[in-house]
Design an enzyme around this catalytic site. Structure first.
Site, PDB file in Angstrom:
ATOM      1  N   THR A 170     -10.348   0.572  33.143  1.00  0.00           N
ATOM      2  CA  THR A 170     -10.690   1.174  33.787  1.00  0.00           C
ATOM      3  C   THR A 170      -9.872   0.990  34.651  1.00  0.00           C
ATOM      4  OG1 THR A 170     -13.214   1.556  33.351  1.00  0.00           O
ATOM      5  CG2 THR A 170     -12.714   1.877  35.651  1.00  0.00           C
ATOM      6  N   GLY A 200     -20.768   5.094  31.064  1.00  0.00           N
ATOM      7  CA  GLY A 200     -20.920   3.182  31.699  1.00  0.00           C
ATOM      8  C   GLY A 200     -21.086   3.665  33.195  1.00  0.00           C
ATOM      9  N   ASP A 201     -21.162   2.411  34.217  1.00  0.00           N
ATOM     10  CA  ASP A 201     -20.974   2.858  35.306  1.00  0.00           C
ATOM     11  C   ASP A 201     -19.657   3.672  35.873  1.00  0.00           C
ATOM     12  OD1 ASP A 201     -19.106   0.711  34.600  1.00  0.00           O
ATOM     13  OD2 ASP A 201     -19.066   0.257  36.836  1.00  0.00           O
ATOM     14  N   THR A 221     -14.638  -2.185  38.144  1.00  0.00           N
ATOM     15  CA  THR A 221     -14.075  -2.485  36.488  1.00  0.00           C
ATOM     16  C   THR A 221     -14.993  -3.488  35.771  1.00  0.00           C
ATOM     17  OG1 THR A 221     -12.521  -2.901  34.813  1.00  0.00           O
ATOM     18  CG2 THR A 221     -12.512  -3.632  37.188  1.00  0.00           C
ATOM     19  N   GLY A 222     -14.971  -3.289  34.545  1.00  0.00           N
ATOM     20  CA  GLY A 222     -15.923  -4.605  33.663  1.00  0.00           C
ATOM     21  C   GLY A 222     -16.738  -3.984  32.928  1.00  0.00           C
ATOM     22  N   GLY A 224     -19.767  -2.341  31.181  1.00  0.00           N
ATOM     23  CA  GLY A 224     -20.555  -1.257  32.788  1.00  0.00           C
ATOM     24  C   GLY A 224     -22.070  -1.405  32.843  1.00  0.00           C
TER      25      GLY A 224
HETATM   26  N1  ASP Z   1     -16.780  -0.037  33.308  1.00  0.00           N
HETATM   27  C1  ASP Z   1     -16.013   0.655  32.438  1.00  0.00           C
HETATM   28  C2  ASP Z   1     -17.252   1.025  31.348  1.00  0.00           C
HETATM   29  O1  ASP Z   1     -18.568  -0.044  30.870  1.00  0.00           O
HETATM   30  C3  ASP Z   1     -15.434  -0.431  31.193  1.00  0.00           C
HETATM   31  C4  ASP Z   1     -14.336  -0.456  31.755  1.00  0.00           C
HETATM   32  O2  ASP Z   1     -14.185  -1.152  33.422  1.00  0.00           O
HETATM   33  O3  ASP Z   1     -13.260  -1.416  31.333  1.00  0.00           O
HETATM   34  O4  ASP Z   1     -17.491   2.288  31.364  1.00  0.00           O
END
Ligand code: ASP
Length: 304
Positions: A170, A200-201, A221-222, A224
């Site tokens: 992300t 997602g988040d 990011t991460g 979500g």
């Molecule tokens: N946070 C994003 C999601 O869960 C994914 C990512 O950060 O790579 O959609």
């Protein structure tokens, strides 16, 4: 991929800085920085994003203005190369904050943004990645696979640490302009093999993105699902309005994410005073910053 990520965030930084240098707003700067990363196939945003379970790209994005608290978000769009541009149009030209799916695409088209075919957003690397993932975990491609609670769902980001083919990318930007205003933007293709329609988040206010001149601008990011349950960007901004430094708050956010829900991810956060924090509890997260006096970039956790 490491070099491509560092290069990509450097290009985004340069685009954002160009806006700020000529007296542009933080809002314009984060939009331009994110567009560069959406256009860069290295990242999980725009073209080159992870594919969902059905082999399609579905994108989410949010942009927020700390001066006015205006925000624009899109979710599950399939025909926009630059979802952050659509999010910006919503922020600037709509009384609403969110548009999803077809409605978001119609809004974008009405406001002059070109629509593209979903196939134009798909690259061979991601077709192969999805194929490999679904072969490795055969039930993950099944139409009736459970949306959550699937054994691999919780493992996705944790597992990424040992799996060089799984990169979670992300993109986000935070900026402070010469008026003292801050802004944030986040854009994503979400997680690999996500169920169609999963949001997602990243595009949720306060989760993957937040900006308020009275606290901070943040982008996360991460994985979500844990991030949104903890409303992590707002949680971090609140720590800053309570008097903590962004550097500490960013690290605390990562500790909280890990301790509370075993979540993995990263955050960039900036206060209106120009203090900033960058933290991640994954082995790597590409980042770059520039101030009037300094410029730096990195990717490994121990170089932070
Ligand atoms: N946070 C994003 C999601 O869960 C994914 C990512 O950060 O790579 O959609």
């Amino acid at each position: 991929m490491v070099a491509a990520h560092v290069h990509g965030v450097g290009n985004a930084l340069a685009a954002g800085w160009r806006v700020l240098e000529r007296g542009g707003s933080a809002l314009d700067a984060v939009e331009e920085a994110v567009v560069i990363m959406e256009d860069d196939e290295t990242f999980d945003a725009g073209r080159g994003s992870f594919l969902n379970r059905d082999g399609k790209v579905q994108l989410d994005a949010l942009i927020m203005d700390g001066a006015t608290l205006r925000a624009g978000g899109v979710g599950c769009v399939e025909h926009l190369r630059n979802p952050v541009r659509a999010a910006r149009k919503i922020l600037s030209e709509s009384p609403h904050v969110y548009f999803v799916g077809e409605g978001a695409e119609k809004f974008a088209a009405l406001h002059g943004l070109p629509l593209c075919k979903n196939e134009e957003l798909i690259i061979p690397r991601e077709v192969e990645r999805l194929r490999e993932y679904q072969t490795r975990i055969p039930t993950s491609g099944a139409k009736n696979a459970p949306e959550m609670g699937h054994p691999t769902d919780g493992e996705l980001f944790a597992g990424a640490a040992d799996d060089p083919t799984t990169s979670v990318d992300t993109v986000g930007a935070v900026a402070l302009d010469r008026n003292g205003d801050i802004a944030a933007a986040t854009s994503t293709g979400g997680t690999l093999n996500k169920a169609p329609g999963r949001l997602g988040d990243s595009s949720l206010i306060g989760c993957g993105c937040y900006a308020d001149n009275l606290s901070a601008a943040a982008s996360t990011t991460g994985w979500g699902e844990p991030i949104m349950k903890l409303v992590l960007a707002k949680w971090t901004a609140d720590r800053i309005s309570a008097g903590n430094l962004p550097e500490w708050a960013a690290q605390e956010a990562m500790n909280y994410l890990k301790q509370r829900l075993n979540g993995h991810g990263g955050i960039i956060v900036l206060s209106p005073e120009g203090h900033f924090g960058i933290a991640h509890n994954t082995p790597r997260m590409a980042w770059a910053y520039r101030t009037v006096k300094h410029q730096n970039a990195g990717i490994e956790r121990d170089t932070l």
